[in-house]
Design an enzyme around this catalytic site. Structure first.
Site, PDB file in Angstrom:
ATOM      1  N   SER A 257       0.987  -1.244   0.060  1.00 12.49           N
ATOM      2  CA  SER A 257       0.140  -0.169  -0.239  1.00 12.49           C
ATOM      3  C   SER A 257       0.851   1.138   0.218  1.00 12.49           C
ATOM      4  CB  SER A 257      -0.883   0.597   1.305  1.00 12.49           C
ATOM      5  OG  SER A 257      -0.099  -0.323   2.020  1.00 12.49           O
ATOM      6  N   ASP A 494      -2.403   6.040  11.906  1.00 18.89           N
ATOM      7  CA  ASP A 494      -1.702   5.707  10.583  1.00 18.89           C
ATOM      8  C   ASP A 494      -0.608   6.740  10.898  1.00 18.89           C
ATOM      9  OD1 ASP A 494      -0.975   5.070   8.589  1.00 18.89           O
ATOM     10  OD2 ASP A 494      -2.548   5.530   6.962  1.00 18.89           O
ATOM     11  N   HIS A 497       1.630   5.442   6.194  1.00 21.27           N
ATOM     12  CA  HIS A 497       1.319   5.832   4.832  1.00 21.27           C
ATOM     13  C   HIS A 497       1.508   7.206   5.270  1.00 21.27           C
ATOM     14  CE1 HIS A 497      -0.847   2.176   5.168  1.00 21.27           C
ATOM     15  NE2 HIS A 497      -0.648   2.062   4.072  1.00 21.27           N
TER      16      HIS A 497
END
Length: 524
Positions: A257, A494, A497
Site C-alpha cells: 500500500s 496511521d 502511509h
C-alpha cells in the site's frame, strides 16, 4: 754501410708498429661510438614526474596517461608552463623519429613518495612518481596497458586493474554521483511556497486514506516542503515532459500500500499536464479504494497507462496444512501469481517492506514455505533475502532490459511514538519535519535489497528514499486517514502511509529525474 742499413730497417719496423697501434685505437674508438649510438637500451627509459594535478585534484583540466602519446619532443616552452606540466620532465630518446611521439607504453607504475620541495600540509595529497617505459613496436601507435599492471589512486588503498588507459572505474555509488551530477539521497527539506504540485480539489484519484486535507487536517505546511539535494539543483517535476516520456508506454507500480501511495501521487502529478481530465479513466471502471488492488488508468491523448498491482511481498501468499488445519503461508520460493500482469511493462517500480514488520512475518513460526516444506521457524531477514532472490530471478528471466527499465524503491520509515500502530503509537502532534534522524540508521532490509540487486543481470535503479523520508514525521495521516465521524479510535493512528499531496510526490520527482537521465544503473 752495414750500420746504415741496420738503422733504416729499425726505423721502418717502428713506423709499421706505430701505424698499427694508431689504426687499432681509431678502430676501437669508432666501434665504441657506434655501439653507443646503436644500442636502444641506453636511451630507452623515459621519465615523467607529475604534480598531483594530473589526477585533477586541484580543479585543473586533467591529463590522462593516454594523452601523453600526443606530446611531441618539440613541445614549446609555453606549453610546458601549464600548472599541470610545470613539474613534468621529458627525456627524449636520441634514436626516436623526427615526430618524437611515444608509440607504446609498456608498463605503468604509480608510487607514493614524499614531495621533493617543501612538505605539503597534512591534508594535501602526496607527490606521485610515474615511470613510463617507452618502446617501439611494429603494431602502430595504439596505446595499451598490460592487464596485470596496477593503477593506484593516491587517495585510496584500493587497487584497480585497467585494460587500456582510461579513467579507473569508481564504485557504483561514486559513479552514480558523477553520472547524474549529485547524490540525490543527501540533502535537506526546504520550505517552498510554490508547492504542492497539485491539490485535493484538482485530483480526483486520492483515496480516503491519503486525503488528509479533505479529512479535516488544518495545518498545510506538510504540503510545502521541497527536497533539495546538497550537490545540485533538483529539477521541479514537469507533467508535460513526464507524459512525453511515457507516451505509448506502460508505467507499472507493483508492491504494497505504500507503493499505492506513490502510484496515486503519480496520477495526480500527471493530471497537471492533461488538458481534458475526461480523457483519463480507469480501464475497468473501478474507483480507487484500499479494498481493491489492481488498477490501470489510461491517458488517451498519450496512449499510455499508469497501473498499480498489489503484491505485499512480491512472492506468493499461499496456504498449507499444518497439523489439522490449513494455515496461511508465504511461498518465498515462488513469485506472486499476479506476475503475468507485470510482463510487457516499459517502466516497473517495485517495493516490499511494510508487511515484513508484521507480527506473523517477524515471528516466522510455521509461516515461511519452500516447496512442500513449511519451516517451523525461520528468521525474517533470511526469509526476506530468499523472497528477494525469487523476485530477482523472475526479473532476470522475464524482463528485457532493452525494452523495460526496472526500479526498486527501498523502505519508507514509519514514525510511531509511544507504541506500535495497534498499541497506542501516535504522530498526531508532529507538524514540522525532524531536525535529526541520526538515530534511525539504515534498515537491514535496505542492505539486503542492495545486495540482491548487485547480483542481478538486469540493471535495476534503486530509488533511495529512506533517509529523506525519515525527516518527515509531519507527513503521515495520523488521525486524518478517515473522514470526520468515521475516524479510527484515538488509540489507532496511521504513521506509516503518507498524506497527499506530500512526501510521495518527492519520490516521483526522483523517478522523473532518473527517467530523464536515460541511464541504467544498479546504484542510485
Amino acid at each position: 754501410m752495414e750500420r746504415q742499413r741496420s738503422f733504416s730497417s729499425t726505423s721502418t719496423r717502428f713506423l709499421v708498429f706505430a701505424f698499427t697501434i694508431s689504426s687499432s685505437l681509431i678502430f676501437m674508438v669508432s666501434l665504441f661510438t657506434w655501439v653507443l649510438k646503436s644500442n636502444p637500451l641506453i636511451h630507452q627509459d623515459t621519465h615523467f614526474q607529475f604534480n598531483n594535478s594530473v589526477l585533477n585534484l586541484d580543479g585543473h583540466k586533467p591529463i590522462t596517461v593516454a594523452s601523453l602519446s600526443s606530446f611531441s619532443s618539440n613541445s614549446s616552452a609555453e606549453s610546458l608552463n601549464h600548472p599541470i606540466l610545470k613539474d613534468t620532465h621529458f627525456l627524449k630518446p636520441e634514436n626516436e623519429s623526427g615526430s618524437g611521439n611515444f608509440s607504446v607504453f609498456k608498463q605503468i607504475q604509480i608510487q607514493e613518495t614524499e614531495p621533493e620541495e617543501a612538505p605539503a600540509p597534512a591534508s594535501a595529497p602526496l607527490m606521485e612518481d610515474i615511470e613510463v617505459e617507452a618502446n617501439e613496436t611494429a603494431e602502430g601507435d595504439e596505446v595499451r596497458a598490460n592487464p596485470v599492471d596496477k593503477f593506484e589512486l593516491p587517495s585510496s588503498k584500493e587497487v584497480i586493474f585497467v585494460d587500456k588507459f582510461k579513467a579507473p572505474p569508481s564504485n557504483g555509488k561514486i559513479e552514480e554521483k558523477v553520472m547524474n551530477g549529485c547524490d540525490l539521497a543527501k540533502g535537506k527539506w526546504v520550505y517552498d511556497e510554490n508547492y504542492p504540485l497539485y491539490t485535493n480539489g484538482s485530483c480526483p484519484f486520492i483515496d480516503e486514506g491519503f486525503s488528509c486535507d479533505t479529512n479535516g487536517r488544518r495545518d498545510r505546511n506538510y504540503m510545502k516542503w521541497k527536497w533539495q539535494p546538497q550537490d545540485c539543483d533538483f529539477p521541479r517535476f514537469n507533467a508535460a515532459k513526464m507524459l512525453d516520456l511515457i507516451r505509448g508506454k506502460r508505467l507499472v507500480f507493483v508492491g504494497d500500500s505504500i507503493n499505492r501511495n506513490q502510484w496515486e501521487s503519480m496520477l495526480c502529478m500527471l493530471m497537471a499536464g492533461v488538458q481534458d481530465p475526461k480523457r483519463v479513466y480507469e480501464t475497468h471502471g473501478r474507483r480507487i479504494t484500499k479494498e481493491k488492488g489492481n488498477y490501470s488508468f489510461k491517458f488517451v491523448d498519450y496512449k499510455c497507462t499508469v497501473e498499480y498491482y498489489v503484491s505485499h511481498f512480491l512472492v506468493h501468499e499461499s496456504k498449507a496444512r499444518i497439523g489439522q488445519k490449513r494455515r496461511p503461508t508465504l511461498r518465498i520460493d515462488a513469485i506472486d501469481h499476479g506476475s503475468s500482469r507485470w510482463k510487457g511493462a516499459n517502466i516497473l517500480v517495485f517495493n516490499t517492506a511494510h508487511w515484513w514488520s508484521h507480527y506473523k512475518t517477524k515471528a516466522g513460526i510455521n509461516y515461511y514455505q519452500e516447496g512442500s516444506q513449511v519451516h517451523p521457524k525461520l528468521d525474517v531477514s533470511t526469509a526476506f533475502r530468499k523472497a528477494l532472490m525469487t523476485w530477482a530471478a523472475w526479473v532476470d528471466r522475464h524482463i528485457n532490459p532493452g525494452r523495460t527499465r526496472v526500479f526498486f524503491r527501498n523502505s519508507a520509515p514509519s514514525h510511531f511514538r509511544g507504541g506500535l500502530w495497534n498499541s497506542g503509537g501516535h504522530c498526531m502532534e508532529a507538524t514540522w519535519p525532524l531536525n535529526d534522524t541520526s538515530g534511525m540508521g539504515n534498515p537491514d532490509k535496505n542492505i539486503i535489497v542492495e545486495d540482491v540487486i548487485l547480483q542481478m543481470k538486469t540493471p535495476v535503479t534503486l530509488l533511495n528514499v529512506t533517509g529523506l523520508s525519515a525527516y518527515r514525521i509531519d507527513g503521515h495521516p495520523s488521525i486524518y486517514g478517515k473522514k470526520p465521524g468515521t475516524r479510527y479510535s484515538s488509540n489507532i493512528q496511521d504513521c506509516s502511509h503518507w498524506c497527499l499531496p506530500g512526501v510521495p510526490d518527492t519520490w516521483n520527482e526522483i523517478l522523473f529525474f532518473h527517467l530523464q537521465s536515460k541511464q541504467k544503473s544498479k546504484y542510485h
